[in-house]
Design an enzyme around this catalytic site. Structure first.
Site, short mmCIF file in Angstrom:
data_model
loop_
_atom_site.label_atom_id
_atom_site.label_comp_id
_atom_site.label_asym_id
_atom_site.label_seq_id
_atom_site.Cartn_x
_atom_site.Cartn_y
_atom_site.Cartn_z
N HIS A 131 0.83 -1.21 0.00
CA HIS A 131 0.00 0.00 0.00
C HIS A 131 0.87 1.25 0.00
O HIS A 131 0.61 2.20 -0.76
CB HIS A 131 -0.92 -0.02 1.23
N GLU A 132 1.90 1.27 0.84
CA GLU A 132 2.77 2.45 0.90
C GLU A 132 3.55 2.64 -0.40
O GLU A 132 3.75 3.78 -0.85
CB GLU A 132 3.72 2.34 2.10
N HIS A 135 1.47 4.38 -2.91
CA HIS A 135 1.51 5.83 -2.74
C HIS A 135 2.73 6.41 -3.46
O HIS A 135 2.64 7.46 -4.10
CB HIS A 135 1.57 6.20 -1.27
N GLU A 206 -6.27 7.19 -0.71
CA GLU A 206 -6.20 5.98 0.09
C GLU A 206 -6.89 4.82 -0.62
O GLU A 206 -6.37 3.70 -0.66
CB GLU A 206 -6.84 6.21 1.46
#
Length: 302
Positions: A131-132, A135, A206
């Site tokens: 997930h990071e 980003h 997100e």
């Protein structure tokens, strides 16, 4: 409307709001002053935001020797995502959480708390770090830095207007064309609107990072399980640095601030149950009556 288009529209709206603030404060001259201020602030945050946030949380850089399992997970995921290897940091905090920072993929950093390692399995940590890295891949860290900077500048202009006001005349030199009404809008409505836009941008990014992160690690259920465990951990653990610096809350995978994790206009993150439902839909995963989070499996991430 796609998430990218929605983000563009929201950023354009925030920029227009900032320009409008400058106009209400000082006419055309005020717009120019506001533009120069915003440019200077954005240049500073562009070059320094990553190091500032990491220092704020006392993050310590690790490598393959000092944290082999964690570093190896990030390394494998970065390869799967076709990204340069980011710098890897550990934050000594009992609250399970993680964030990414840096102005671009070449200068990115990812950080996770020791609480994350204590509560999550290797598979779940892989889902979080995917997930990071999503980003990083989407350059969300830069988008959110610009958003936070403009929102902060709007609040600063509002405070300035509250103390000094604007000229009620609308002559060649400019001034507030709406007089008292314009000053009232500048002091109250504009900062409130900027906050809502900032939250909306963060929530949009997100959802997109969840989707792409699930694709990077290949297992949406790993990230779904991790979100539930992190949410539970945040509810029972206070992170003092986050509470002292609420403007950084949008960076984390789950809102680190107590009492602000609901899905509303005033939250930096979507509700965890909404995010988990979307991830389950990606994998066709159906929770069993006994609960969806049991039965951990070993994997190459261990």
């Amino acid at each position: 409307m796609t998430s990218y288009l929605k983000t563009t529209v929201l950023l354009a709206g925030l920029t227009a709001l900032f320009v409008g603030m400058g106009y209400l404060l000082g006419g055309q001259g005020g717009m120019m002053i506001a533009f120069v201020m915003a440019l200077g602030m954005n240049l500073f945050t562009y070059w320094n935001s990553g190091s500032m946030v990491l220092s704020m949380y006392g993050a310590q850089e690790v490598d393959a020797t000092s944290a082999p399992q964690f570093y190896g997970i990030v390394q494998q995921l970065a390869q799967r995502a076709a990204l340069p290897m980011p710098r890897v940091y550990v934050i000594h905090s009992g609250q399970p959480n993680a964030f990414a920072t840096g102005r671009n993929p070449e200068n990115a950093a990812v950080a996770a708390t020791t609480g994350l390692f204590d509560r999550l399995s290797a598979e779940e940590i892989a889902g979080v770090m995917a997930h990071e890295l999503a980003h990083v891949k989407n350059r969300d860290t830069l988008i959110m830095t610009v958003t936070a900077t403009i929102a902060g500048a709007i609040s600063m202009l509002a405070n300035f207007g509250m103390f000094f006001g604007g000229s009620s005349s609308n002559d060649e030199r400019g001034g507030n064309p709406l007089g008292f009404v314009g000053s009232l809008l500048m002091m109250i409505v504009a900062p409130f609107a900027a906050m809502i836009v900032q939250m909306a941008v963060s929530r949009t990014r997100e959802y997109e990072a969840d989707r792409i992160g699930a694709e990077i690690c290949g297992r949406p259920d790993w990230l779904a399980t991790a979100l539930v465990r992190i949410h539970e951990g945040v509810a029972h653990t206070v992170e003092p640095h986050a509470e002292a610096n609420p403007a950084t809350a949008h960076l984390f995978i789950v809102n680190p601030l107590h009492g602000r994790s609901f899905d509303s206009l005033f939250s930096t993150h979507p509700a965890v149950e909404n995010r988990v439902a979307r991830l389950h839909a990606m994998s066709g995963y159906a929770p069993q009556p006994s609960g969806p989070w049991g039965g951990a499996r070993r994997s190459p991430w261990g």
